[in-house]
Motif scaffolding. Sequence first.
Motif, short mmCIF file in Angstrom:
data_model
loop_
_atom_site.label_atom_id
_atom_site.label_comp_id
_atom_site.label_asym_id
_atom_site.label_seq_id
_atom_site.Cartn_x
_atom_site.Cartn_y
_atom_site.Cartn_z
N VAL A 1 37.28 51.74 44.77
CA VAL A 1 37.84 50.82 43.78
C VAL A 1 36.92 49.61 43.73
CG1 VAL A 1 39.79 49.39 43.07
CG2 VAL A 1 40.21 51.60 44.17
N ILE A 2 36.37 49.36 42.56
CA ILE A 2 35.35 48.32 42.39
C ILE A 2 35.86 47.26 41.42
CG2 ILE A 2 33.00 47.85 41.60
CD1 ILE A 2 32.46 50.91 42.16
N LEU B 1 41.02 40.56 36.68
CA LEU B 1 41.99 40.16 37.69
C LEU B 1 42.98 41.27 38.02
CD1 LEU B 1 42.75 36.54 36.46
CD2 LEU B 1 41.64 37.15 38.62
N VAL B 2 43.33 41.35 39.30
CA VAL B 2 44.39 42.25 39.75
C VAL B 2 45.53 41.38 40.25
CG1 VAL B 2 45.06 44.01 41.43
CG2 VAL B 2 42.76 44.05 40.41
N LYS C 1 37.27 37.92 44.43
CA LYS C 1 37.87 37.85 45.75
C LYS C 1 39.40 37.86 45.68
CE LYS C 1 35.96 34.69 48.39
NZ LYS C 1 35.33 33.40 48.77
N VAL C 2 39.96 37.14 44.71
CA VAL C 2 41.42 37.15 44.53
C VAL C 2 41.90 38.57 44.23
CG1 VAL C 2 43.27 36.45 42.95
CG2 VAL C 2 41.68 34.74 43.84
N SER C 3 41.17 39.27 43.40
CA SER C 3 41.56 40.64 43.05
C SER C 3 41.48 41.57 44.25
CB SER C 3 40.68 41.17 41.91
OG SER C 3 40.94 40.45 40.72
N LEU C 4 40.44 41.42 45.06
CA LEU C 4 40.34 42.23 46.27
C LEU C 4 41.49 41.94 47.22
CD1 LEU C 4 36.49 41.99 46.93
CD2 LEU C 4 37.74 44.00 46.13
N ASP C 5 41.82 40.66 47.38
CA ASP C 5 42.96 40.29 48.23
C ASP C 5 44.25 40.91 47.70
OD1 ASP C 5 41.33 38.79 49.87
OD2 ASP C 5 41.85 36.87 48.94
N HIS D 1 35.32 47.36 46.77
CA HIS D 1 34.02 46.72 46.55
C HIS D 1 34.18 45.59 45.54
CE1 HIS D 1 32.19 50.31 48.43
NE2 HIS D 1 33.12 50.96 47.75
N GLY D 2 33.48 44.49 45.76
CA GLY D 2 33.46 43.38 44.82
C GLY D 2 32.05 43.14 44.32
#
Length: 216
Positions: free
Chosen positions: A103-104, A74-75, A168-172, A192-193
């Motif tokens: 960033v993956i 998680l980010v 997806k939460v981390s990418l957001d 990238h996810g």
Amino acid sequence: MTTARQLPNYLVSRYQGWKATGYADNKAWYRRLASEGQHPRAMIISCCDSRVHVTSIFGADQGEFFIHRNIANLVPPYEPDGQKHGTSAAVEYAVTALKVAHVIVMGHSACGGVRGFYDMTMGLAPELSEETSFVGRWMDLLKPGYERIKADRSGPDCIDALEKEAVKVSLDNLMTFPFVKSAVEAEEITLHGLWHDIGEGDLLWYDSADDRFKPV
């Protein structure tokens, strides 16, 4: 004072084997890495899970990936509040200092953190609901993803979907960091996810245009 002891014998023997073979056969490369610094092509944010081994999956050499691992990959959102933010610090360093090109975020199947979050929402893990639980409060980051799917998912299907929602939460949240957003818009980095099926060895990538995970 912290009580620290010698490494277990099995780790000592493994290290000595690596030093005598892997290091000895590539000594010039290691010394070059030490003298010239690191120049990784990508940052990978993955789970702490011992079954997720990103360097093996991608056949990476030393110096190729800047890797940050945490519970459930998680980010958090951008929060410059003066507190200690290990993941945010890693992202900042990778993007602003190392100038990575990619960033993956890589999630995976059978994620214990995601399962814990699901159990917490079902009232099955009261210990994670306690304010003193580091894992529980960390997994609160997944709440936006859970809100997106809870009406249509349940049981194992929900857990599988939540593992992908963690990506997806981390990418957001990555896009809430000003230096990430500006680098993406300037086409200096790409995000990238990924989701990895541990048992089958499959790897899926997140297509944001279709909001779907597809085989690599």
